[in-house]
Design an enzyme around this catalytic site. Sequence first.
Site, mmCIF file in Angstrom:
data_model
loop_
_atom_site.group_PDB
_atom_site.id
_atom_site.type_symbol
_atom_site.label_atom_id
_atom_site.label_comp_id
_atom_site.label_asym_id
_atom_site.label_seq_id
_atom_site.Cartn_x
_atom_site.Cartn_y
_atom_site.Cartn_z
ATOM 1 C CD GLU A 94 3.805 11.536 -2.545
ATOM 2 O OE1 GLU A 94 3.055 11.072 -3.417
ATOM 3 O OE2 GLU A 94 4.163 12.743 -2.512
ATOM 4 C CE1 TYR A 134 -3.913 2.244 1.192
ATOM 5 C CE2 TYR A 134 -2.240 3.237 2.594
ATOM 6 C CZ TYR A 134 -3.496 3.269 2.024
ATOM 7 O OH TYR A 134 -4.342 4.327 2.286
ATOM 8 C CG PHE A 187 7.716 -7.959 46.433
ATOM 9 C CD1 PHE A 187 8.124 -7.478 47.671
ATOM 10 C CD2 PHE A 187 8.501 -8.921 45.811
ATOM 11 C CE1 PHE A 187 9.292 -7.930 48.267
ATOM 12 C CE2 PHE A 187 9.672 -9.381 46.392
ATOM 13 C CZ PHE A 187 10.067 -8.889 47.630
ATOM 14 C CD GLN A 188 -0.482 -4.017 48.398
ATOM 15 O OE1 GLN A 188 0.027 -3.010 48.873
ATOM 16 N NE2 GLN A 188 -1.557 -4.585 48.912
ATOM 17 N N GLY A 230 16.948 -6.571 34.008
ATOM 18 C CA GLY A 230 17.995 -6.693 32.997
ATOM 19 C C GLY A 230 17.705 -7.772 31.973
ATOM 20 C CD GLU A 287 -2.146 0.964 8.609
ATOM 21 O OE1 GLU A 287 -2.222 1.809 7.701
ATOM 22 O OE2 GLU A 287 -2.293 -0.244 8.415
#
Length: 385
Positions: free
Chosen positions: A132, A128, A282-283, A345, A368
């Site tokens: 440009e 498509y 952990f919360q 990491g 798009e």
Amino acid sequence: MMPEETGGFELPEATRELRETALAFARDRLAPHARDWDERRHFPVDVLREAASLGMAALYVREESGGAGLTRLDAAVVFEALATGCPTISAFLSIHNMVAWMIDRYGTEAQREAWLPRLIPMEAIASYCLTEPGAGSDAAALSTRAVRDNEGYVLDGVKQFISGAGVSDLYLTMVRTGGPGAAGVSALLVPKGTPGLSFGANERKMGWNAQPTRQVIFDGARVASETLLGTEGEGFRIAMSGLDGGRLNIGACSLGGAQAALDVALAHVRDRRAFGKAVVEFQATQFRLADMATELEAARTLLWRACGKLDAAAPDAPAFCAMAKRFATDTGSRVADEALQLLGGYGYLADYGVEKIVRDLRVHRILEGTNEIMRVIIARHMIGR
């Protein structure tokens, strides 16, 4: 894992079956190779054709034209599922589907007969061509010109950032046949091998490396008058109608990629231990996971509603498509980045696949129609312009 229902709306059984097929294809044929394709900048045409053999290259092309004849919701579910294996490949299938649909919707019988039997199995691949070097968000300002003579059209100009360029067999190209602005734009079907058609170098990109991106260059390229899709001056409307569906698809690809990243992160925090217990205990981790899941679900709900609007040809469908694209791509990109953070990491390492998803999803907020342009479309609808 992708949910079976959202907002109290259960997917039809046929749609759930489609999703299972697409998830299996993503798991078996995309995910095991996605990092390798990315590293080698390899475009897996053979795998695309395998997807096409399952009907995934013409999802909403009409059955009488040889397509699957599915709804936009069906397509969004398929593209999200495929993107769990590789957002780049899912997104390219979206582009190909868009072109096939535009030919089915706006083409002559001769054009459909010439192209759809090859596009549906992906014996021929489609690109498509709208953007440009000097006309991105302001697409109506495009300058690639097609001058008509007794033998057809002669094209001069350059298209930028074209997925599949150099490999694709067909280039649906928006050109200027008239005066300035949208009313002067027409759409032409330009086959590969057209004299005067050439391509730039394969761009080196942050993501989407498993599909080529090049300039498409027209230098006195001549095509027959029968390559005109629709009528002269109708090209911009055709281009925008294609993009409404494309925006839903790219939003779905963002959700699929982000869901895959979230799944990796969830598995990691369950296994990873710190300060004497699993990180998932952990919360702070639980709250982050909860927010990620909630945001994906909200984006999915809006996307599915926009699909319904487009299927129904609702007057506000373009605005809803813009809302869904903006929200789903922003959300997908953010959730993928949060997933990387949860891996610490390890998220930065290629082996885990999350950094690739982050790179791939970043461009969804640009293509798009940028998310800034999505806001323009939404605001114009709101104020009645």
